[in-house]
Design a protein around this motif. Structure first.
Motif, PDB file in Angstrom:
ATOM      1  N   LEU A 126       0.824  -1.201   0.000  1.00 12.19           N
ATOM      2  CA  LEU A 126       0.000   0.000   0.000  1.00 12.19           C
ATOM      3  C   LEU A 126       0.863   1.258   0.000  1.00 12.19           C
ATOM      4  CD1 LEU A 126      -2.947  -0.876   2.420  1.00 12.19           C
ATOM      5  CD2 LEU A 126      -2.981  -0.729  -0.073  1.00 12.19           C
ATOM      6  N   GLU A 127       1.997   1.217   0.714  1.00  7.06           N
ATOM      7  CA  GLU A 127       2.912   2.358   0.695  1.00  7.06           C
ATOM      8  C   GLU A 127       3.510   2.541  -0.699  1.00  7.06           C
ATOM      9  OE1 GLU A 127       5.790   2.828   3.699  1.00  7.06           O
ATOM     10  OE2 GLU A 127       4.468   2.237   5.353  1.00  7.06           O
ATOM     11  N   PHE A 128       3.819   1.447  -1.350  1.00 12.76           N
ATOM     12  CA  PHE A 128       4.310   1.463  -2.730  1.00 12.76           C
ATOM     13  C   PHE A 128       3.272   2.122  -3.643  1.00 12.76           C
ATOM     14  CE2 PHE A 128       4.386  -1.069  -6.766  1.00 12.76           C
ATOM     15  CZ  PHE A 128       5.602  -0.626  -7.272  1.00 12.76           C
ATOM     16  N   ASP A 129       2.023   1.735  -3.479  1.00 16.03           N
ATOM     17  CA  ASP A 129       0.934   2.283  -4.290  1.00 16.03           C
ATOM     18  C   ASP A 129       0.698   3.767  -3.965  1.00 16.03           C
ATOM     19  OD1 ASP A 129      -1.363   1.820  -6.172  1.00 16.03           O
ATOM     20  OD2 ASP A 129      -2.521   2.346  -4.394  1.00 16.03           O
ATOM     21  N   ASP A 130       0.728   4.114  -2.681  1.00 15.69           N
ATOM     22  CA  ASP A 130       0.499   5.518  -2.283  1.00 15.69           C
ATOM     23  C   ASP A 130       1.593   6.432  -2.830  1.00 15.69           C
ATOM     24  OD1 ASP A 130      -1.805   4.895  -0.931  1.00 15.69           O
ATOM     25  OD2 ASP A 130      -0.849   4.759   1.043  1.00 15.69           O
ATOM     26  N   SER A 131       2.837   5.982  -2.793  1.00  9.88           N
ATOM     27  CA  SER A 131       3.936   6.794  -3.320  1.00  9.88           C
ATOM     28  C   SER A 131       3.790   6.994  -4.819  1.00  9.88           C
ATOM     29  CB  SER A 131       5.282   6.129  -3.006  1.00  9.88           C
ATOM     30  OG  SER A 131       5.510   6.102  -1.618  1.00  9.88           O
ATOM     31  N   SER A 132       3.349   5.952  -5.522  1.00 10.03           N
ATOM     32  CA  SER A 132       3.126   6.058  -6.965  1.00 10.03           C
ATOM     33  C   SER A 132       2.051   7.096  -7.264  1.00 10.03           C
ATOM     34  CB  SER A 132       2.704   4.696  -7.528  1.00 10.03           C
ATOM     35  OG  SER A 132       3.702   3.726  -7.343  1.00 10.03           O
ATOM     36  N   ARG A 133       0.967   7.060  -6.515  1.00  5.99           N
ATOM     37  CA  ARG A 133      -0.124   8.019  -6.726  1.00  5.99           C
ATOM     38  C   ARG A 133       0.349   9.452  -6.450  1.00  5.99           C
ATOM     39  NH1 ARG A 133      -5.488   5.706  -6.562  1.00  5.99           N
ATOM     40  NH2 ARG A 133      -5.403   3.437  -6.399  1.00  5.99           N
ATOM     41  N   LYS A 134       1.183   9.611  -5.428  1.00  5.23           N
ATOM     42  CA  LYS A 134       1.663  10.951  -5.071  1.00  5.23           C
ATOM     43  C   LYS A 134       2.479  11.551  -6.218  1.00  5.23           C
ATOM     44  CE  LYS A 134       4.423  13.461  -1.647  1.00  5.23           C
ATOM     45  NZ  LYS A 134       5.251  14.135  -2.679  1.00  5.23           N
ATOM     46  N   PHE A 135       3.381  10.752  -6.781  1.00  2.00           N
ATOM     47  CA  PHE A 135       4.203  11.278  -7.862  1.00  2.00           C
ATOM     48  C   PHE A 135       3.358  11.604  -9.092  1.00  2.00           C
ATOM     49  CE2 PHE A 135       7.869  10.352  -5.439  1.00  2.00           C
ATOM     50  CZ  PHE A 135       8.916  11.058  -6.030  1.00  2.00           C
TER      51      PHE A 135
END
Length: 536
Positions: A126-135
Motif C-alpha cells: 500500500l505504501e508502494f501504491d500511495d507513493s506512486s499516486r503521489k508522484f
C-alpha cells in the motif's frame, strides 16, 4: 539458534494457515512439536551441524506447478520440513544482521516486510501504491512499468553469495552460516539449472530475491520517482525522454546481474494510461469497507459493506483490470461476514464460483476456501467430484486444492466415489502430493475394506510424503490390523520421521484427516492476516 528455529516454525505454520504453501503438509505442520518433543530445536541444530561439516546433504525440494491467469504454469516448491526450518531460521538471523549493519536502499518497499516485525502494521504494498499516486498527482505523467523475466529462477547464486558476505562483513562465524545456506541453495538449484534460482514459495526466498535487487536499486535511486516492490518496478518521470533513458539504464543494471525485463510486461505509460493500468479505481471504496468492518457496526455493515462487496465480487469476472485484488478482497470478507452470521445470497456466490472454476484455475484456493464453509452441502461435493473426473482436471495444484477441500466435508460418499479415490491414489502417473490426499479421502470416507487396500499399497510407495498420508489414512482401521501394520512399518522403515509420525497418530484422542483452523469473524477481523491463495 533456538529462538530463530521457533520463529521459523511459526512462520511455516502461518504460511500453511494462509494457504500460501504450494505443497501442503499432511497435517499443516502442527504435529511437528509432538514429533520432536522435547528436543525439537536440538534435533534441527544437529542437522545444521551435519550440513556445516558436510557429513549430510539436504533433501530434494517438493515441487508442484501452479497455474497462472493466462493458463501457463509457474514452478513452485518447498523444502522438506527440517531443511525448511533451517532455511527460514538462517534467513531470520542473517536478514536481521544485514538490515542492522547496512543502509539498504529505501527505494525497495518490499524490504519493509522484513524490517517490520508485524507486516500488518506496515502494509508495504500500500505504501508502494500511495507513493506512486503521489508522484503522478505531482505532475510525473510518464511511468516506466517493468516486470522481470523468471525473477526467482534466474538469480545467480554465486553473485548472491558474494553480496550476502559483503553485507555481513568479515565475520567468520556468519560466513559458516552462509556456507550452510548455500549448501541448501546449490543442492536445490542442481535439481533444475545448476547455480541459478531460488525455491519459489518459502518466505526466506522472498528476502534473498529482494536483497539481490539492492544493486539495481542503488543504480536507479538517482531517479526520484523510482520505486520497487519485489520485481514490480516503476519509474515516474516528467518527460518522455527521461522515461526512455531510465528504462535503458534499468535494463543495463539488470543485465549486470544477469536478469532481464519481461518485454511483454514492460512499457512507458502516459497520463490516463497510468491511472487505468496502475491505480485501482475502487481504492476509496475498499478503504471505506475496511474501516466499517474494523468498527464492527452491524447496521453500517448491512447497509454499506455487504451490497458493494457483492457487486465487487460479481463485477470481478467482467474483464476487471484488478481481478486478483478485487476477488481476494471481496470473497475473503464475504466469508468473514457469513461466518459472523450476516445474511446474504450465498447460493449466487457459489454458482458464480462454479461457473468460473475451470476458466480461473489460479483462483482455486480462494474458491475452495469459500466452498468449504458449507460442509454438509452435497451439491458442492457433487460439483467438486465431477470436476475431478473431468478432462478439465489438468493442473495438479488445482486438483490438490479440491482434494483438501473435500476432506473438510461431512457427507456420505457413494461407493463409486470411494472406488474413485482409491483408484486415483494408486495411479502412479499422478503427482505424489495428489496421490497422498486421495489416500486420505479413501481413509476418511471409505470402509475397512478400502483401508486394507490402502495398507496393501504401502509397499509400492517410495516418497515419505505419501507414506505419511497412508499412515494417517488407516487410523480407523480395526485396532489389531492397524497396529500390525504400524509395527510392520517400524520394523522395515529406516526412517525416524515416519516412526515418530506413527507414534503421534497412535496418540490422537480422535481421528483427524486434515488441519482444522479457526475461521475469522467480524469480532476478530483485525487479528487475522489476509490470505492470498495464489502466487505473484
Amino acid at each position: 539458534m533456538k529462538s530463530y528455529f521457533d520463529i521459523a516454525l511459526k512462520r511455516i505454520i502461518s504460511e500453511e494457515l494462509r494457504g500460501n504453501n504450494p505443497v501442503p503438509d499432511i497435517l499443516g505442520f502442527l504435529h511437528l512439536k509432538h514429533l520432536f518433543k522435547p528436543d525439537f530445536s536440538t534435533e534441527v541444530e544437529s542437522l545444521l551441524k551435519k550440513y556445516e561439516n558436510e557429513t549430510s546433504t539436504p533433501e530434494s525440494l517438493l515441487r508442484i506447478d501452479v497455474p497462472k491467469a493466462n493458463f501457463t504454469i509457474r514452478p513452485m516448491a518447498r523444502p522438506s520440513v527440517k531443511d525448511w526450518l533451517i532455511y527460514e531460521a538462517l534467513i531470520e538471523y542473517l536478514s536481521k544482521e544485514i538490515l542492522k549493519k547496512n543502509e539498504i536502499c529505501k527505494k525497495s518497499f518490499s524490504i519493509l516486510n522484513f524490517k517490520t516485525p508485524d507486516s500488518r502494521k506496515t502494509n508495504a504494498w500500500l505504501e508502494f501504491d500511495d507513493s506512486s499516486r503521489k508522484f503522478y498527482k505531482d505532475g510525473y505523467k510518464y511511468c516506466v512499468t517493468a516486470d522481470l523475466t523468471g525473477y526467482y529462477e534466474n538469480i545467480n547464486l554465486e553473485e548472491l553469495r558474494k553480496r550476502i558476505i559483503n553485507y555481513l562483513g568479515n565475520d567468520k562465524n556468519k560466513e559458516k552460516l552462509v556456507k550452510v545456506l548455500f549448501t541448501l541453495l546449490r543442492k536445490w538449484s542442481d535439481e533444475r539449472i545448476s547455480g541459478y534460482g531460488l525455491a519459489q514459495g518459502p518466505p526466506a526466498s522472498s528476502f534473498l530475491a529482494d536483497i539481490f535487487l539492492d544493486y539495481v536499486d542503488r543504480q536507479m535511486e538517482k531517479y526520484e520517482g523510482y520505486f520497487r516492490y519485489m520485481d514490480d518496478i516503476r519509474i515516474f518521470c516528467k518527460r518522455e525522454i527521461d522515461a526512455k533513458v531510465a528504462l535503458k539504464e534499468l535494463i543495463i543494471a539488470l543485465r549486470n546481474i544477469k536478469l532481464n525485463v519481461n518485454a511483454k510486461k514492460t512499457a512507458i505509460l502516459k497520463d490516463k494510461e497510468i491511472e487505468e493500468k496502475l491505480f485501482d479505481p475502487h481504492k476509496s471504496l475498499l478503504n471505506m469497507i475496511d474501516m466499517i468492518m474494523k468498527s464492527g457496526d452491524k447496521d453500517l455493515i448491512e447497509k454499506m459493506v455487504i451490497p458493494p462487496l457483492l457487486k465487487l465480487f460479481e463485477d470481478t469476472f467482467s474483464d476487471d483490470q484488478f481481478e486478483k485484488t478485487h476477488l481476494n478482497f471481496s470473497l475473503y470478507r464475504l466469508s468473514i461476514l457469513h461466518n459472523s452470521g450476516f445474511g446474504f445470497d450465498t447460493r449466487n456466490i457459489i454458482e458464480i464460483i462454479k461457473n468460473n472454476f475451470i476458466s480461473k484455475p489460479h483462483h482455486t484456493g480462494l474458491f475452495c476456501d469459500f466452498l468449504s464453509m458449507f460442509p454438509k452441502d452435497r451439491e458442492i461435493v457433487k460439483f467438486l467430484l465431477s470436476f475431478l473426473r473431468s478432462e478439465d482436471n489438468i493442473y495438479e495444484w488445482q486438483e490438490l486444492k479440491v482434494l483438501q477441500t473435500l476432506l473438510k466435508f461431512d457427507v456420505e460418499m457413494d461407493r463409486l466415489d470411494n472406488d474413485f479415490f482409491i483408484r486415483s491414489a494408486q495411479d502412479s502417473n499422478k503427482h505424489y502430493c495428489v496421490r497422498a490426499f486421495y489416500f486420505l479421502l479413501s481413509g476418511k470416507y471409505g470402509n475397512n475394506r478400502d483401508r486394507e487396500l490402502i495398507v496393501d499399497s504401502y509397499r509400492r510407495l517410495s516418497e515419505t510424503y505419501i507414506k505419511m498420508a497412508v499412515i494417517l489414512a488407516v487410523q480407523e482401521l480395526g485396532s489389531a490390523a492397524r497396529n500390525d501394520f504400524y509395527s510392520w512399518v517400524k520394523r522395515h522403515e529406516n526412517n525416524e520421521d515416519i516412526n515418530k509420525f506413527i507414534d503421534y497418530v497412535k496418540s490422537l484422542q480422535k481421528p483427524i484427516y486434515y488441519l482444522t483452523t479457526e475461521r475469522p469473524k467480524i469480532e476478530t477481523y483485525e487479528k487475522y492476516e489476509r490470505p492470498f491463495y495464489e502466487y505473484d
